[in-house]
Scaffold this motif. Structure first.
Motif, PDB file in Angstrom:
ATOM      1  N   LEU A 173     -18.292  -0.480  12.346  1.00 24.07           N
ATOM      2  CA  LEU A 173     -17.631  -0.426  11.044  1.00 24.07           C
ATOM      3  C   LEU A 173     -16.503   0.596  11.034  1.00 24.07           C
ATOM      4  N   GLN A 174     -16.733   1.741  11.655  1.00 24.15           N
ATOM      5  CA  GLN A 174     -15.695   2.772  11.699  1.00 24.15           C
ATOM      6  C   GLN A 174     -14.469   2.263  12.446  1.00 24.15           C
ATOM      7  N   THR A 175     -14.709   1.571  13.556  1.00 25.93           N
ATOM      8  CA  THR A 175     -13.610   1.020  14.338  1.00 25.93           C
ATOM      9  C   THR A 175     -12.845  -0.031  13.542  1.00 25.93           C
ATOM     10  N   GLU A 176     -13.573  -0.892  12.840  1.00 26.38           N
ATOM     11  CA  GLU A 176     -12.921  -1.943  12.068  1.00 26.38           C
ATOM     12  C   GLU A 176     -12.103  -1.365  10.920  1.00 26.38           C
ATOM     13  N   LEU A 177     -12.653  -0.373  10.237  1.00 23.14           N
ATOM     14  CA  LEU A 177     -11.905   0.272   9.155  1.00 23.14           C
ATOM     15  C   LEU A 177     -10.648   0.949   9.687  1.00 23.14           C
ATOM     16  N   ALA A 178     -10.769   1.589  10.840  1.00 17.89           N
ATOM     17  CA  ALA A 178      -9.612   2.255  11.434  1.00 17.89           C
ATOM     18  C   ALA A 178      -8.533   1.236  11.803  1.00 17.89           C
ATOM     19  N   GLU A 179      -8.940   0.083  12.309  1.00 19.91           N
ATOM     20  CA  GLU A 179      -7.977  -0.953  12.670  1.00 19.91           C
ATOM     21  C   GLU A 179      -7.271  -1.496  11.426  1.00 19.91           C
ATOM     22  N   ILE A 180      -8.024  -1.691  10.350  1.00 18.72           N
ATOM     23  CA  ILE A 180      -7.410  -2.140   9.096  1.00 18.72           C
ATOM     24  C   ILE A 180      -6.430  -1.083   8.591  1.00 18.72           C
ATOM     25  N   ALA A 181      -6.845   0.176   8.666  1.00 25.12           N
ATOM     26  CA  ALA A 181      -5.986   1.268   8.199  1.00 25.12           C
ATOM     27  C   ALA A 181      -4.673   1.317   8.957  1.00 25.12           C
ATOM     28  N   GLU A 182      -4.718   1.067  10.248  1.00 25.49           N
ATOM     29  CA  GLU A 182      -3.503   1.102  11.061  1.00 25.49           C
ATOM     30  C   GLU A 182      -2.514   0.013  10.671  1.00 25.49           C
ATOM     31  N   SER A 183      -3.007  -1.058  10.077  1.00 22.79           N
ATOM     32  CA  SER A 183      -2.138  -2.182   9.711  1.00 22.79           C
ATOM     33  C   SER A 183      -1.493  -2.027   8.336  1.00 22.79           C
ATOM     34  N   VAL A 184      -1.921  -1.007   7.586  1.00 15.48           N
ATOM     35  CA  VAL A 184      -1.422  -0.827   6.218  1.00 15.48           C
ATOM     36  C   VAL A 184      -0.067  -0.116   6.243  1.00 15.48           C
ATOM     37  N   GLU A 185       0.918  -0.704   5.593  1.00 16.07           N
ATOM     38  CA  GLU A 185       2.259  -0.124   5.551  1.00 16.07           C
ATOM     39  C   GLU A 185       2.438   0.741   4.309  1.00 16.07           C
ATOM     40  N   THR A 186       3.197   1.818   4.462  1.00  8.70           N
ATOM     41  CA  THR A 186       3.531   2.687   3.328  1.00  8.70           C
ATOM     42  C   THR A 186       4.782   2.184   2.626  1.00  8.70           C
ATOM     43  N   GLY A 187       4.930   2.582   1.362  1.00 12.13           N
ATOM     44  CA  GLY A 187       6.153   2.249   0.645  1.00 12.13           C
ATOM     45  C   GLY A 187       7.346   3.027   1.165  1.00 12.13           C
ATOM     46  N   SER A 188       7.103   4.235   1.665  1.00 10.40           N
ATOM     47  CA  SER A 188       8.183   5.117   2.101  1.00 10.40           C
ATOM     48  C   SER A 188       8.680   4.849   3.515  1.00 10.40           C
ATOM     49  N   GLY A 189       7.855   4.173   4.298  1.00 12.80           N
ATOM     50  CA  GLY A 189       8.174   3.994   5.709  1.00 12.80           C
ATOM     51  C   GLY A 189       7.481   5.002   6.605  1.00 12.80           C
ATOM     52  N   ALA A 190       6.653   5.887   6.028  1.00 13.16           N
ATOM     53  CA  ALA A 190       5.879   6.828   6.837  1.00 13.16           C
ATOM     54  C   ALA A 190       4.915   6.047   7.731  1.00 13.16           C
ATOM     55  N   PRO A 191       4.604   6.572   8.917  1.00  9.51           N
ATOM     56  CA  PRO A 191       3.837   5.796   9.890  1.00  9.51           C
ATOM     57  C   PRO A 191       2.368   5.584   9.555  1.00  9.51           C
ATOM     58  N   ILE A 192       1.772   6.441   8.736  1.00 10.87           N
ATOM     59  CA  ILE A 192       0.347   6.312   8.419  1.00 10.87           C
ATOM     60  C   ILE A 192       0.169   6.294   6.907  1.00 10.87           C
ATOM     61  N   ALA A 193      -0.625   5.338   6.434  1.00 14.45           N
ATOM     62  CA  ALA A 193      -0.861   5.199   4.999  1.00 14.45           C
ATOM     63  C   ALA A 193      -2.179   5.853   4.602  1.00 14.45           C
ATOM     64  N   ASP A 194      -2.158   6.522   3.475  1.00 16.10           N
ATOM     65  CA  ASP A 194      -3.368   7.088   2.883  1.00 16.10           C
ATOM     66  C   ASP A 194      -4.059   5.982   2.089  1.00 16.10           C
ATOM     67  N   SER A 195      -4.637   5.036   2.818  1.00 15.70           N
ATOM     68  CA  SER A 195      -5.266   3.885   2.185  1.00 15.70           C
ATOM     69  C   SER A 195      -6.767   4.106   2.041  1.00 15.70           C
ATOM     70  N   VAL A 196      -7.414   3.264   1.243  1.00 14.29           N
ATOM     71  CA  VAL A 196      -8.870   3.375   1.092  1.00 14.29           C
ATOM     72  C   VAL A 196      -9.574   3.053   2.409  1.00 14.29           C
ATOM     73  N   ALA A 197      -8.969   2.216   3.226  1.00 16.07           N
ATOM     74  CA  ALA A 197      -9.558   1.921   4.534  1.00 16.07           C
ATOM     75  C   ALA A 197      -9.541   3.170   5.415  1.00 16.07           C
ATOM     76  N   TRP A 198      -8.421   3.891   5.386  1.00 14.65           N
ATOM     77  CA  TRP A 198      -8.299   5.124   6.176  1.00 14.65           C
ATOM     78  C   TRP A 198      -9.285   6.175   5.694  1.00 14.65           C
ATOM     79  N   ARG A 199      -9.407   6.313   4.388  1.00  7.67           N
ATOM     80  CA  ARG A 199     -10.329   7.311   3.845  1.00  7.67           C
ATOM     81  C   ARG A 199     -11.780   6.954   4.164  1.00  7.67           C
ATOM     82  N   ALA A 200     -12.136   5.681   4.015  1.00 14.36           N
ATOM     83  CA  ALA A 200     -13.507   5.265   4.301  1.00 14.36           C
ATOM     84  C   ALA A 200     -13.831   5.448   5.780  1.00 14.36           C
ATOM     85  N   ALA A 201     -12.870   5.135   6.650  1.00 21.09           N
ATOM     86  CA  ALA A 201     -13.091   5.309   8.094  1.00 21.09           C
ATOM     87  C   ALA A 201     -13.376   6.769   8.422  1.00 21.09           C
TER      88      ALA A 201
END
Length: 226
Positions: A173-201
């Motif tokens: 589950l941790q791996t899957e959440l991390a993979e989802i988090a990596e696919s989430v794009e930011t509005g600003s163009g920053a490379p990593i998004a503070d998404s719920v997937a990233w936080r849950a992972a």
């Protein structure tokens, strides 16, 4: 028109409403003791962006709280503007947007002698300013989690069950959440998004996984996105 110019233009159009929204609400103090000092001279580039993952994550956490106490009244909860003020998720990432952001944060905006946005520099300080900037910069773009939402709801249910039973394949589950988090794009163009997937992972990583908190983060985050 650049994003910076577009933000400036939309700010000017929304300014009278912003002034009314701020009213006499006092800025809420922020506890920034957990962040490294940045000196007395005001910087024009975010110092917390490249000081390691721990500092960056701490800045996001502090910036989240500070933004939603001091800025959300006009710019929207979670930095999702309802149209009253510019949507700050789309201010350019990194140094391209830092200088514009800091100028507005420090001095606010005044037109014809009327304060349309108050300055927060002297009230909250530089550490708070850059923590909020870090949080803003990492917010996901609109619809960035749409494709993953059905699976994230399933993962939330699995995490709730794991919280009750203590069992389950944590690593998968941790791996899957991390993979989802990596696919989430930011509005600003920053490379990593503070998404719920990233936080849950992050919440289920390490030696003390918090399944209940991770499930709560997904529940609240996915509900807010609807």
């Amino acid at each position: 028109m650049t994003l910076r110019n577009a933000l400036t233009a939309s700010f000017l159009m929304a300014a009278p409403a912003i002034a009314l929204a701020h009213g006499d609400v006092a800025p809420q103090p922020m506890d920034t003791d957990a962040l490294p000092d940045v000196g007395e001279e005001w910087l024009i580039e975010n110092p917390y962006r490249d000081q390691g993952e721990d500092v960056w994550e701490t800045a996001i956490e502090i910036g989240d709280s500070g933004y939603n106490q001091n800025c959300a009244r006009c710019h929207g909860l979670g930095v999702v503007s309802g149209g009253l003020a510019p949507d700050l998720r789309y201010l350019e990432a990194e140094e391209f947007g830092d200088e514009w952001y800091m100028e507005r944060f420090r001095t606010g905006y005044t037109q014809n002698g009327i304060t349309k946005m108050p300055g927060f520099g002297d009230l909250l300080g530089q550490k708070a300013a850059w923590a909020i900037r870090t949080y803003i910069e990492t917010r996901p773009d609109d619809g960035a989690l749409d494709d993953a939402t059905p699976r994230l709801k399933e993962i939330r249910d699995e995490l709730q069950a794991m919280s009750a039973s203590g069992g389950g394949d944590i690593g998968a589950l941790q791996t899957e959440l991390a993979e989802i988090a990596e696919s989430v794009e930011t509005g600003s163009g920053a490379p990593i998004a503070d998404s719920v997937a990233w936080r849950a992972a992050n919440l289920i990583a390490g030696d003390a996984p918090d399944f209940a908190k991770a499930a709560e983060v997904l529940t609240i985050g996915l509900s807010a996105a609807q």
